[in-house]
Structures are given as structure tokens and as C-alpha cells.
Design a protein around this motif. Structure first.
Motif, PDB file in Angstrom:
ATOM      1  N   PHE A 194     -10.213   1.678 -14.923  1.00 53.36           N
ATOM      2  CA  PHE A 194     -10.720   0.858 -16.029  1.00 53.36           C
ATOM      3  C   PHE A 194      -9.561   0.566 -16.969  1.00 53.36           C
ATOM      4  O   PHE A 194      -8.619   1.355 -17.076  1.00 53.36           O
ATOM      5  N   HIS A 195      -9.627  -0.572 -17.664  1.00 53.88           N
ATOM      6  CA  HIS A 195      -8.621  -0.861 -18.680  1.00 53.88           C
ATOM      7  C   HIS A 195      -9.250  -1.607 -19.848  1.00 53.88           C
ATOM      8  O   HIS A 195     -10.307  -2.240 -19.717  1.00 53.88           O
ATOM      9  N   ALA A 196      -8.577  -1.516 -21.001  1.00 52.88           N
ATOM     10  CA  ALA A 196      -9.094  -2.118 -22.223  1.00 52.88           C
ATOM     11  C   ALA A 196      -7.948  -2.337 -23.195  1.00 52.88           C
ATOM     12  O   ALA A 196      -6.884  -1.722 -23.076  1.00 52.88           O
ATOM     13  N   VAL A 197      -8.166  -3.205 -24.168  1.00 47.92           N
ATOM     14  CA  VAL A 197      -7.202  -3.465 -25.235  1.00 47.92           C
ATOM     15  C   VAL A 197      -7.913  -3.278 -26.563  1.00 47.92           C
ATOM     16  O   VAL A 197      -9.058  -3.711 -26.738  1.00 47.92           O
ATOM     17  N   GLY A 198      -7.263  -2.619 -27.506  1.00 48.10           N
ATOM     18  CA  GLY A 198      -7.862  -2.404 -28.818  1.00 48.10           C
ATOM     19  C   GLY A 198      -6.864  -1.824 -29.793  1.00 48.10           C
ATOM     20  O   GLY A 198      -5.666  -1.730 -29.503  1.00 48.10           O
ATOM     21  N   SER A 199      -7.359  -1.422 -30.967  1.00 47.35           N
ATOM     22  CA  SER A 199      -6.498  -0.841 -31.993  1.00 47.35           C
ATOM     23  C   SER A 199      -5.888   0.460 -31.492  1.00 47.35           C
ATOM     24  O   SER A 199      -6.550   1.235 -30.794  1.00 47.35           O
ATOM     25  N   LYS A 200      -4.657   0.722 -31.862  1.00 50.52           N
ATOM     26  CA  LYS A 200      -3.981   1.917 -31.382  1.00 50.52           C
ATOM     27  C   LYS A 200      -4.670   3.169 -31.929  1.00 50.52           C
ATOM     28  O   LYS A 200      -5.261   3.163 -33.002  1.00 50.52           O
ATOM     29  N   GLY A 201      -4.588   4.238 -31.155  1.00 50.79           N
ATOM     30  CA  GLY A 201      -5.064   5.520 -31.622  1.00 50.79           C
ATOM     31  C   GLY A 201      -6.473   5.914 -31.257  1.00 50.79           C
ATOM     32  O   GLY A 201      -6.855   7.064 -31.394  1.00 50.79           O
ATOM     33  N   SER A 202      -7.273   4.985 -30.747  1.00 49.51           N
ATOM     34  CA  SER A 202      -8.643   5.337 -30.364  1.00 49.51           C
ATOM     35  C   SER A 202      -9.153   4.343 -29.333  1.00 49.51           C
ATOM     36  O   SER A 202      -8.812   3.150 -29.375  1.00 49.51           O
ATOM     37  N   LEU A 203      -9.965   4.831 -28.414  1.00 49.98           N
ATOM     38  CA  LEU A 203     -10.496   3.964 -27.372  1.00 49.98           C
ATOM     39  C   LEU A 203     -11.415   2.909 -27.978  1.00 49.98           C
ATOM     40  O   LEU A 203     -12.281   3.239 -28.790  1.00 49.98           O
ATOM     41  N   PRO A 204     -11.256   1.655 -27.598  1.00 50.32           N
ATOM     42  CA  PRO A 204     -12.114   0.596 -28.159  1.00 50.32           C
ATOM     43  C   PRO A 204     -13.525   0.671 -27.591  1.00 50.32           C
ATOM     44  O   PRO A 204     -13.729   1.018 -26.432  1.00 50.32           O
TER      45      PRO A 204
END
Length: 270
Positions: A194-204
């Protein structure tokens, strides 16, 4: 399992975190007494060699605390030749360095065997020092290491790893500076699921992926990597997150450029 070490009468300014790969209670008590005589507190845990349950994460919260000035790993040479122990120590070091910097001091204290060369260590542990417990000057050298400000080490990328049996094992990458036009991440061994993009430091909690790619084959020397990629812009405040099953020996990652070649980074885990 955390070690129940007693504190002194006053709260110590600096703490040594001890990870013991062996059940050497007498040696640990002696070390605690020696360090206390220099005004240093020792906290720590006995290592649980269970990478399936990500037991290496158990010490992370305590290890990254600001009062911890040095990570001391006690064991024998044979412990460091175990692939599962190397994997867990390597990922814990990655997570520690993501919070405290690449120059955070790590020391192996060997009660048996001879020090390994840096070439034989995972990337995150290559800067570690080795001491022998039989060395008469061992304690003084540890104290000096605690009180010597480490030289800052810069990096062009950010790398972190975290997880639990409930959410799985996740890697987080991004640029330390500048901006990537996209991102790529591959594993040699293991499998990206699985992959995702979001704000650094926590899973989106939700993500939108631009032109996602899966199953890219990359060869580097004798190693083959299987990579996933996206063309989302990744900057210093955003990250590319990937869930990985299994235990990759190495990872490769970096910016994903649509038309031009981009520099990639390789991190040896085992």
C-alpha cells in the motif's frame, strides 16, 4: 521488557539508554553503578527478538526522549550476526535518527567477540562505535562520548519507519530540503502492499495519488528491487508512505522524475 533500574536521589541531566541483547544481569548492575559514579543514569530494556510482531518498536518512545544522550547496545558478536536482530536494531536506529539526527551516538558494548567493520553493518548503524566490556577504560570512554557534542550530519532525504502488529510496518520518505516532483520507493526482499501521500509525521487518513505506479523493476549491482512510485509533489512538510510486508534486506528511494534521471538513495537494513 523494560529493565527496572533505580534512579538516584536527583533527576539526572543525561541518560544512557541500554539495550541488552543478552541476559547479563550482573554485568548490567556493575555498569549502572559505574555510570552512576559519573553522574549518569542508565535506563533500558532487554531486547525481544521478534520482528514479526515489531517488538523493536517497544523502546522507541523512551529512546527518543531529550534526556537520552547515548544508545548503548550490549551483547556478543554472534548477536550482531543474527539477521533478525540486525533488522530490528537497524529499524530502531532509523526511527531514532529521524527524531534525534543522524549523528546521535550509538555504541556497541561487546562482552564476547571482536568488533565488526562498518562495511558489515546496516546503514543506520555504520557510524556506531565499538567498546569491549573487558576494556579497563570502557566507562571513561562512554562518559566522554556522552559529553562530547556530536558533529552534525546533513542528509538530502528524510527516512522514518514505524508500525505495530495492528497497522503493519510503514516506511516514510521525503526530501530534507527542496521539493521532489514525485517519489519512488523500492524493496529488495519483502513486498510493498500500500502507499499514500500526506503530511509528514503521521499516516494520512485519506490520500490522492497522482499517476501511481506499481511493480517497477530496478537493478543495482546484484540486487533487484521492486518499486512503487507517485508523481505527487513531495516537499519538506509532506511525505510518501509505504506499507511493507516481510523483511527487506535493502530499500531504495528518491524523487520520481517524469523525464530526467533523478538521484536515488540505498539503505541497507540487514
Amino acid at each position: 521488557m523494560l529493565l527496572a533500574f533505580n534512579k538516584g536521589e536527583d533527576e539526572m541531566a543525561k541518560t544512557v539508554w541500554l539495550t541488552s541483547l543478552v541476559r547479563a544481569e550482573d554485568e548490567i548492575r556493575k555498569l549502572i553503578a559505574q555510570m552512576k559514579s559519573y553522574g549518569l543514569e542508565v535506563k533500558g530494556h532487554f531486547w525481544e527478538d521478534n520482528i514479526e510482531k515489531m517488538a523493536w518498536m517497544s523502546a522507541r518512545e523512551e529512546l527518543v526522549k531529550p534526556d537520552v544522550a547515548l544508545w548503548l547496545i550490549m551483547g556478543a558478536n554472534e548477536n550482531l550476526l543474527s539477521s533478525s536482530i540486525r533488522y530490528g536494531l537497524s529499524l530502531l536506529a532509523v526511527s531514532l535518527q529521524a527524531q534525534r539526527g543522524l549523528s546521535f551516538p550509538i555504541v556497541f558494548l561487546l562482552n564476547q567477540g571482536t568488533p565488526l567493520s562498518s562495511e558489515n553493518l546496516p546503514t543506520s548503524l555504520k557510524g556506531a562505535d565499538f567498546l569491549l566490556s573487558s576494556d579497563a577504560g570502557m566507562t571513561a570512554k562512554l562518559v566522554a562520548k556522552v559529553h562530547t557534542p556530536p558533529r552534525p550530519i546533513s542528509s538530502e532525504y528524510r527516512l522514518d519507519v514505524y508500525g505495530s502488529p495492528q497497522i503493519g510496518q510503514w516506511f516514510e520518505i521525503g526530501p530534507a530540503e527542496d521539493t521532489w516532483p514525485g517519489a519512488m520507493f523500492g524493496v529488495s526482499g519483502g513486498e510493498i502492499t500500500f502507499h499514500a501521500v500526506g503530511s509528514k509525521g503521521s499516516l494520512p487518513s485519506q490520500t490522492v495519488l497522482h499517476y501511481p505506479l506499481k511493480g517497477l523493476k530496478l537493478a543495482l549491482g546484484e540486487k533487484e528491487f521492486v518499486a512503487w512510485a507517485v508523481q505527487n509533489e513531495i516537499n519538506t512538510q509532506t511525505s510518501y508512505f509505504l506499507k511493507v510486508e516481510g523483511f527487506p534486506e535493502s530499500i531504495i528511494f528518491g524523487p520520481q522524475a517524469a523525464q530526467e534521471e533523478a538521484e536515488v538513495y540505498v539503505v541497507k537494513i540487514i
